[in-house]
Write a protein that holds these residues in place. Structure first.
Motif, PDB file in Angstrom:
ATOM      1  N   ALA A 150       0.840  -1.215   0.000  1.00 19.24           N
ATOM      2  CA  ALA A 150       0.000   0.000   0.000  1.00 19.24           C
ATOM      3  C   ALA A 150       0.868   1.256   0.000  1.00 19.24           C
ATOM      4  CB  ALA A 150      -0.935  -0.017   1.208  1.00 19.24           C
ATOM      5  N   PHE A 151       1.941   1.247   0.789  1.00 16.39           N
ATOM      6  CA  PHE A 151       2.866   2.386   0.788  1.00 16.39           C
ATOM      7  C   PHE A 151       3.466   2.592  -0.604  1.00 16.39           C
ATOM      8  CE2 PHE A 151       3.461   1.609   5.503  1.00 16.39           C
ATOM      9  CZ  PHE A 151       2.918   2.821   5.893  1.00 16.39           C
ATOM     10  N   ASP A 152       3.872   1.467  -1.250  1.00 12.61           N
ATOM     11  CA  ASP A 152       4.484   1.584  -2.574  1.00 12.61           C
ATOM     12  C   ASP A 152       3.477   2.079  -3.600  1.00 12.61           C
ATOM     13  OD1 ASP A 152       6.961   1.173  -4.133  1.00 12.61           O
ATOM     14  OD2 ASP A 152       5.708  -0.246  -5.255  1.00 12.61           O
ATOM     15  N   VAL A 153       2.248   1.596  -3.512  1.00 11.44           N
ATOM     16  CA  VAL A 153       1.188   2.062  -4.419  1.00 11.44           C
ATOM     17  C   VAL A 153       0.930   3.557  -4.206  1.00 11.44           C
ATOM     18  CG1 VAL A 153      -1.306   1.905  -4.855  1.00 11.44           C
ATOM     19  CG2 VAL A 153       0.092  -0.174  -4.758  1.00 11.44           C
ATOM     20  N   LYS A 154       0.975   3.981  -2.950  1.00 14.97           N
ATOM     21  CA  LYS A 154       0.773   5.408  -2.635  1.00 14.97           C
ATOM     22  C   LYS A 154       1.829   6.262  -3.321  1.00 14.97           C
ATOM     23  CE  LYS A 154      -0.128   8.382   1.368  1.00 14.97           C
ATOM     24  NZ  LYS A 154      -0.212   8.439   2.843  1.00 14.97           N
ATOM     25  N   ASN A 155       3.074   5.757  -3.357  1.00 18.69           N
ATOM     26  CA  ASN A 155       4.156   6.482  -4.035  1.00 18.69           C
ATOM     27  C   ASN A 155       4.019   6.422  -5.551  1.00 18.69           C
ATOM     28  OD1 ASN A 155       5.278   7.101  -1.586  1.00 18.69           O
ATOM     29  ND2 ASN A 155       6.877   5.546  -1.668  1.00 18.69           N
ATOM     30  N   PHE A 156       3.626   5.245  -6.058  1.00 14.01           N
ATOM     31  CA  PHE A 156       3.553   5.015  -7.503  1.00 14.01           C
ATOM     32  C   PHE A 156       2.377   5.764  -8.137  1.00 14.01           C
ATOM     33  CE2 PHE A 156       2.682   2.628 -11.368  1.00 14.01           C
ATOM     34  CZ  PHE A 156       3.953   2.304 -11.835  1.00 14.01           C
ATOM     35  N   LYS A 157       1.294   5.891  -7.375  1.00 12.47           N
ATOM     36  CA  LYS A 157       0.070   6.581  -7.798  1.00 12.47           C
ATOM     37  C   LYS A 157      -0.535   6.014  -9.097  1.00 12.47           C
ATOM     38  CE  LYS A 157       0.912  11.052  -5.596  1.00 12.47           C
ATOM     39  NZ  LYS A 157       1.975  10.590  -4.683  1.00 12.47           N
ATOM     40  N   PRO A 158      -0.813   4.705  -9.158  1.00 11.86           N
ATOM     41  CA  PRO A 158      -1.480   4.167 -10.354  1.00 11.86           C
ATOM     42  C   PRO A 158      -2.932   4.646 -10.415  1.00 11.86           C
ATOM     43  CG  PRO A 158      -1.378   2.501  -8.645  1.00 11.86           C
ATOM     44  CD  PRO A 158      -0.604   3.682  -8.136  1.00 11.86           C
ATOM     45  N   HIS A 173      -1.055  -6.141 -19.071  1.00 11.34           N
ATOM     46  CA  HIS A 173       0.227  -5.471 -19.318  1.00 11.34           C
ATOM     47  C   HIS A 173       0.350  -4.239 -18.417  1.00 11.34           C
ATOM     48  CE1 HIS A 173       0.858  -8.044 -22.786  1.00 11.34           C
ATOM     49  NE2 HIS A 173      -0.363  -7.743 -23.208  1.00 11.34           N
ATOM     50  N   PRO A 174       0.534  -4.445 -17.134  1.00  9.19           N
ATOM     51  CA  PRO A 174       0.641  -3.289 -16.222  1.00  9.19           C
ATOM     52  C   PRO A 174       2.010  -2.625 -16.334  1.00  9.19           C
ATOM     53  CG  PRO A 174       1.018  -5.309 -15.021  1.00  9.19           C
ATOM     54  CD  PRO A 174       0.669  -5.721 -16.425  1.00  9.19           C
ATOM     55  N   LYS A 175       2.104  -1.430 -15.784  1.00 10.14           N
ATOM     56  CA  LYS A 175       3.413  -0.773 -15.718  1.00 10.14           C
ATOM     57  C   LYS A 175       4.303  -1.466 -14.688  1.00 10.14           C
ATOM     58  CE  LYS A 175       1.538   3.756 -17.000  1.00 10.14           C
ATOM     59  NZ  LYS A 175       1.126   5.084 -16.474  1.00 10.14           N
ATOM     60  N   PHE A 176       3.662  -2.057 -13.651  1.00  7.48           N
ATOM     61  CA  PHE A 176       4.457  -2.755 -12.645  1.00  7.48           C
ATOM     62  C   PHE A 176       3.646  -3.874 -12.002  1.00  7.48           C
ATOM     63  CE2 PHE A 176       6.754  -3.430  -8.639  1.00  7.48           C
ATOM     64  CZ  PHE A 176       8.052  -3.539  -9.146  1.00  7.48           C
ATOM     65  N   THR A 177       4.319  -5.006 -11.745  1.00  3.59           N
ATOM     66  CA  THR A 177       3.710  -6.142 -11.053  1.00  3.59           C
ATOM     67  C   THR A 177       4.547  -6.472  -9.830  1.00  3.59           C
ATOM     68  OG1 THR A 177       2.899  -7.058 -13.142  1.00  3.59           O
ATOM     69  CG2 THR A 177       2.954  -8.537 -11.248  1.00  3.59           C
ATOM     70  N   LEU A 178       3.883  -6.532  -8.684  1.00  5.12           N
ATOM     71  CA  LEU A 178       4.561  -6.861  -7.429  1.00  5.12           C
ATOM     72  C   LEU A 178       4.045  -8.204  -6.917  1.00  5.12           C
ATOM     73  CD1 LEU A 178       6.291  -6.100  -4.898  1.00  5.12           C
ATOM     74  CD2 LEU A 178       4.233  -5.016  -3.971  1.00  5.12           C
ATOM     75  N   PHE A 197      -4.979  -2.029 -16.046  1.00  2.00           N
ATOM     76  CA  PHE A 197      -4.389  -1.773 -14.731  1.00  2.00           C
ATOM     77  C   PHE A 197      -2.940  -1.318 -14.863  1.00  2.00           C
ATOM     78  CE2 PHE A 197      -7.714  -4.997 -14.028  1.00  2.00           C
ATOM     79  CZ  PHE A 197      -8.512  -4.292 -13.136  1.00  2.00           C
ATOM     80  N   ASP A 198      -2.593  -0.263 -14.099  1.00  2.00           N
ATOM     81  CA  ASP A 198      -1.219   0.245 -14.102  1.00  2.00           C
ATOM     82  C   ASP A 198      -0.326  -0.553 -13.154  1.00  2.00           C
ATOM     83  OD1 ASP A 198      -2.010   2.615 -15.640  1.00  2.00           O
ATOM     84  OD2 ASP A 198      -3.040   3.179 -13.792  1.00  2.00           O
ATOM     85  N   TYR A 199      -0.935  -1.127 -12.123  1.00  2.00           N
ATOM     86  CA  TYR A 199      -0.157  -1.789 -11.071  1.00  2.00           C
ATOM     87  C   TYR A 199      -0.942  -3.034 -10.646  1.00  2.00           C
ATOM     88  CZ  TYR A 199       3.004  -1.772  -6.919  1.00  2.00           C
ATOM     89  OH  TYR A 199       3.962  -2.058  -5.969  1.00  2.00           O
ATOM     90  N   ILE A 200      -0.271  -4.183 -10.616  1.00  2.00           N
ATOM     91  CA  ILE A 200      -0.909  -5.424 -10.161  1.00  2.00           C
ATOM     92  C   ILE A 200      -0.110  -5.976  -8.982  1.00  2.00           C
ATOM     93  CG2 ILE A 200      -1.456  -7.829 -10.753  1.00  2.00           C
ATOM     94  CD1 ILE A 200      -2.095  -6.952 -13.570  1.00  2.00           C
ATOM     95  N   VAL A 201      -0.823  -6.359  -7.925  1.00  2.00           N
ATOM     96  CA  VAL A 201      -0.199  -7.012  -6.765  1.00  2.00           C
ATOM     97  C   VAL A 201      -0.687  -8.456  -6.713  1.00  2.00           C
ATOM     98  CG1 VAL A 201       0.107  -7.013  -4.261  1.00  2.00           C
ATOM     99  CG2 VAL A 201      -0.189  -4.837  -5.472  1.00  2.00           C
ATOM    100  N   ILE A 202       0.257  -9.381  -6.642  1.00  2.00           N
ATOM    101  CA  ILE A 202      -0.085 -10.797  -6.469  1.00  2.00           C
ATOM    102  C   ILE A 202       0.338 -11.196  -5.069  1.00  2.00           C
ATOM    103  CG2 ILE A 202       0.200 -13.152  -7.336  1.00  2.00           C
ATOM    104  CD1 ILE A 202      -1.063 -11.325  -9.389  1.00  2.00           C
ATOM    105  N   ASP A 203      -0.650 -11.352  -4.182  1.00  2.00           N
ATOM    106  CA  ASP A 203      -0.341 -11.805  -2.829  1.00  2.00           C
ATOM    107  C   ASP A 203      -0.235 -13.329  -2.848  1.00  2.00           C
ATOM    108  OD1 ASP A 203       0.240 -11.620  -0.183  1.00  2.00           O
ATOM    109  OD2 ASP A 203      -1.769 -11.115   0.492  1.00  2.00           O
ATOM    110  N   GLU A 204       0.485 -13.881  -1.846  1.00  2.00           N
ATOM    111  CA  GLU A 204       0.763 -15.324  -1.822  1.00  2.00           C
ATOM    112  C   GLU A 204       1.290 -15.773  -3.188  1.00  2.00           C
ATOM    113  OE1 GLU A 204      -3.193 -16.702  -0.376  1.00  2.00           O
ATOM    114  OE2 GLU A 204      -2.040 -17.460   1.320  1.00  2.00           O
TER     115      GLU A 204
END
Length: 937
Positions: free
Chosen positions: A231-239, A328-333, A304-311
């Motif tokens: 969440a902190f990283d997304v806040k900085n990235f601002k997707p 094709h997001p700009k970033f995948t975490l 989506f600009d940013y995708i998070v894959i938990d687990e």
């Protein structure tokens, strides 16, 4: 004054707990007056108090109701000791109670410890506390005054009988129902800040993105705050749009709440995409994989600009692959607690081999991302004899463990040590399904509500029992299990773990321990009871608990003898004397570098790898507690040759018949583990490019480290070009690259090899392993030139590479003093071989943690240029780098590495040929390392 005094603080050298424990067991009587007694601290003193009870040592303990911080549970437990009189000073609004005094009576003297520490786990072990210890004659006026004051308080206090404790407990319970301002946190989103782990991850993610990387993985233990970090990283990235994907719906709801809390004023909408909710039009969509895998084509691939894959360890499954390949997001975490995956696919590749952060158990304890644990190693009953058994003989082990006396013994210890909190919530790890069933039946017979769970049970049954265990009102207290809960199952409120099976794998031990370390409301610590038998692999407990990525006999023995002083925080590790002696004897007997030991270690790891042959070095980075594969390489020059031999794998042997392939693997393997990363980053780039310029190589290296000089990159080019090999090396080692016009280009031999996908796979594995392991051990820190990290292991020849030495590197050996320009490298053995009559430097030793005594080589006179450079090093701009090892050889045919303890400056000298110097170290040697260097075990 006749008193002896000393300051007692909590540090790696010792702590108040140690002082109290030894004093309780050796005094004639004791008197404590402390404001608070919590069960977290009392549990650590239970064994010393029991030893005192057996010896007939009487004690008086006085505590108080001040601020209601004393536990009723702690009062109840103290009352069970026949040798202790217990009173409570009842405070009111006018009178506070702040005393922290521990008085011990001896035949001719008294010992008094007065200071800041109450009886809590943190006060006894980890808090910044000052306590003054005074030993004084019996008739001294100071002692007379202390005892008079204690007696006065004792007379004013109330006996802690059953009625008082019951009333006090009821008062506390009623009080807890009302929110207390002191226990509430003033929390607004703008005031929530990242912890150290989260900051490190965010910095590394930002750096990777700055170099065009669009995927990364974060590996950190359950409960360490990965969702907050994302969440902190997304806040900085601002997707503009975010997709957060999880495996289980309950995690999804918590993740959405976290994002809403941290991003409250951004004008964003948050929605769920699950079986029950279809809010896919929201800015930030939180989806279960089960739902998104069925409907992802309803979205635009660039939605989506940013995708998070938990687990993220699930992400190699087909359901995830469809989703990940579509968007094709700009970033995948990717985020995971454990990067292992049962279908044997490589999770690292999914995230472009970028690991922004990895936090394992010891780091999590150090950063206080998980709760402390209190580990008690208890010698099993004599009737249990496993000494003649292979630990693979599960049926016979089960048979021998199913003894009624053992069950009674376990129940007795469970009752004696107790647990944190009101209700016991215990996981018992057993040897087999049969053993787990037996334990549940026997515990139920004794009145302890228990169940058995195993991998054959349906998920619904597991979920039901977990829910019941966590329910404060439910009677269920124990879940006995064998093949589940090692990883991936989260029971945050679990407050006790029982190790009821022989430990034959550090990996499994750490996974099982980790099940109870999740932070949870009002949970202070985890109680771990390990019933240690007399089987042949008992010492693996010490390997797991030690937590060091490298170990030898000496470091393990010192860790055991010092109570694992290197474990951070309030965590406490205690083994009874029989277990300690048994483990020390096994360590003495074991050869950790013998082929027999390495084969056992390998096959045990293979078992943890779901029975798959671990063909890749990267497999060993997936598990906390995995063996070090570089030890396997040392046996046969390459890991594949080692595997081919012990697996009798003819296909591998055929592959290795290609001499160029095996020689290339040998060349890369000889550099492992990396002490600087530049050469392997360059080699990795060349796997997919024909050539690399100095500027491009510099840019690639900056993706993984925070800074590097161009000259060091140039030196890496020259080293890869074999400019500093001697004639024998040049003759026998393969040429992988050629250096010309400021570029490195692949040789035709190397190009041909990596055109073959099978050869390339193994070559890339060696390179990726080197890079990943370097990142884990050295982080992204810039260490300068020479490129030395404090307290890291080095061989003599490493100093040539790491100081950009531009002559033949193999010259860096043999002598205890090596030189490159203004850098002098002092390689020191603290204990020399006794049979070398003419050996020098017998007087090399630590004077303390800040000063070292070193004798120069025999030929050095103070009047010589070199002698002047040594004795006036600071004035002449000479850097003295000290590398120290305790022994040259601990195990047969295994030369020990040196430990770099930093730079030092000569402040005093005498004599000549040799010159005896006193060197002031620029960095105080950490206590744990100092003890390891100086302690004789």
């Amino acid at each position: 004054m006749s008193e002896d005094t000393k300051l007692v603080v909590n540090s790696e050298k010792g702590n108040l707990l140690k002082e109290l424990a030894s004093s309780i067991e050796t005094c004639e009587s004791f008197y404590f007056s402390v404001a608070f007694v919590n069960f977290s601290g009392l549990q650590l003193l239970l064994d010393p108090l029991r030893a005192a009870e057996k010896k007939g040592i009487k004690g008086k303990i006085l505590t108080s109701t001040y601020l209601n911080f004393t536990d009723a549970k702690a009062l109840e437990r103290m009352k069970t000791f026949n040798n202790i009189d217990l009173k409570v000073f009842v405070t009111d609004k006018e009178v506070g109670f702040h005393t922290k005094a521990y008085i011990f009576e001896y035949q001719d003297s008294y010992k008094v410890i007065i200071g800041s520490s109450n009886i809590t786990q943190s006060a006894l072990k980890s808090n910044i506390e000052w306590n003054v210890e005074i030993i004084s004659k019996r008739k001294a006026s100071f002692i007379h005054g202390v005892l008079k004051e204690f007696d006065s308080l004792w007379d004013k206090s109330i006996v802690a009988d059953e009625m008082f404790i019951k009333e006090y407990e009821e008062f506390i319970r009623s009080f807890e129902k009302v929110p207390r301002l002191g226990h509430m946190m003033y929390e607004r989103p703008e005031y929530i800040t990242p912890n150290r782990m989260q900051r490190r991850a965010m910095e590394n993610l930002e750096r990777l993105r700055s170099f065009g990387e669009n995927k990364s993985l974060v590996i950190a233990a359950t409960g360490t705050g990965k969702t907050y970090m994302s969440a902190f990283d997304v806040k900085n990235f601002k997707p503009q749009r975010l997709l957060f994907v999880v495996h289980r719906e309950e995690i999804l709801l918590k993740a959405k709440e976290t994002f809403e809390k941290l991003l409250p004023n951004e004008g964003l909408s948050f929605g769920l995409l699950t079986g029950n909710y279809k809010q896919q039009d929201c800015d930030y969509v939180f989806a279960t994989i089960q739902t998104i895998s069925r409907c992802y084509r309803e979205f635009d691939p660039w939605e989506f600009d940013y995708i998070v894959i938990d687990e993220a360890h699930h992400a190699t499954a087909n359901t995830y692959q469809g989703v990940l390949n579509y968007f094709h997001p700009k970033f995948t975490l990717g985020m995971t607690a454990t990067p292992e995956r049962s279908d044997h696919h490589n999770i690292f590749e999914l995230f472009n081999n970028n690991v922004a952060l990895e936090v394992r158990l010891h780091e999590a304890l150090e950063d206080e991302l998980v709760i402390p644990f209190h580990y008690f190693g208890i010698t099993d009953i004599e009737e249990i004899d496993l000494s003649d058994l292979s630990l693979d003989n599960i049926d016979e082990i089960t048979k021998r463990l199913k003894v009624n006396e053992r069950t009674d013994f376990i129940i007795e210890k469970v009752g004696f040590y107790g647990h944190d909190g009101a209700k016991r919530k215990c996981l018992g790890f057993c040897a087999s399904k049969n053993h787990a069933d037996y334990m549940a039946v026997e515990f139920n017979k004794k009145g302890y509500k228990s169940v058995s769970l195993n991998g054959d049970d349906p998920v619904s049954k597991r979920e039901e029992y977990i829910k019941r265990l966590e329910d404060q009102e439910d009677e269920l207290e124990f879940i006995f299990t064998v093949d589940i809960f090692n990883e991936g199952v989260d029971i945050p409120s679990a407050n006790m773990v029982l190790m009821l099976r022989p430990t034959n794998s550090p990996i499994i031990f750490i996974q099982q321990l980790g099940r109870g370390l999740r932070k949870y409301e009002n949970k202070e610590f985890l109680t771990v009871l390990d019933f240690i038998g007399n089987h042949s692999k008992t010492f693996l407990i010490a390997v797991a608990l030690n937590g060091s990525r490298y170990y030898d006999k000496e470091s393990l023995k010192v860790a055991i003898s010092t109570g694992f002083a290197n474990i951070p925080g309030a965590t406490h590790i205690q083994m009874d004397q029989i277990s300690q002696d048994r483990i020390l004897a096994q360590i003495d007997k074991e050869n950790f570098n013998s082929m027999k030991y390495l084969k056992e270690e390998y096959f045990e790891f293979k078992k943890q790898n779901q029975g798959h042959i671990p063909y890749h070095l990267l497999d060993y980075l997936k598990y906390d507690g995995a063996p070090d594969p570089v030890k396997f390489i040392a046996k046969d020059k390459t890991y594949l040759r080692f595997i081919a031999k012990i697996e009798k794998d003819d296909q591998l042997k055929m592959l290795l018949m290609n001499e160029n392939f095996e020689d290339t693997l040998k060349e890369l393997s000889s550099m492992l583990p990396l002490k600087r990363i530049y050469e392997f980053v360059i080699a990795k780039y060349l796997l997919s490019h024909e050539e690399v310029t100095l500027e491009t190589a510099h840019r690639e290296v900056l993706k993984v480290v925070e800074d590097v000089e161009l000259d060091s990159i140039l030196h890496a080019f020259e080293y890869l070009n074999q400019d500093y090999y001697d004639s024998v090396q040049n003759k026998n080692k393969p040429k992988l690259v050629e250096h010309f016009d400021g570029k490195l280009r692949k040789t035709s031999m190397f190009s041909d090899l990596i055109d073959n996908e099978i050869y390339k796979d193994y070559i890339q594995d060696a390179i990726d392993y080197g890079i990943f392991r370097y990142e884990r051990e050295f982080k992204d820190t810039y260490y300068g030139i020479p490129h030395f990290k404090l307290y890291e292991q080095y061989q003599m020849i490493d100093a040539a590479l790491l100081s950009n030495y531009r002559k033949t590197h193999s010259a860096f050996r043999g002598s205890g003093l090596l030189v490159n320009g203004n850098d002098f490298f002092l390689f020191i053995d603290l204990h020399k071989e006794e049979d070398i009559k003419d050996s020098i430097n017998y007087n090399d030793k630590f004077l303390d943690q800040n000063y070292f005594q070193w004798e120069s080589p025999n030929s050095t006179a103070p009047s010589s240029e070199r002698g002047q450079n040594i004795i006036h090093n600071k004035q002449r701009g000479i850097n003295l780098h000290l590398f120290v090892r305790k022994y040259k050889e601990i195990e047969k045919n295994k030369t020990e590495p040196y430990i770099y303890i930093g730079k030092g400056n000569v402040i005093k000298y005498e004599g000549e040929k040799p010159i005896k110097t006193t060197i002031e170290l620029e960095n105080e040697v950490p206590t744990a390392l100092y003890i390891e260097f100086t302690e004789k075990v």
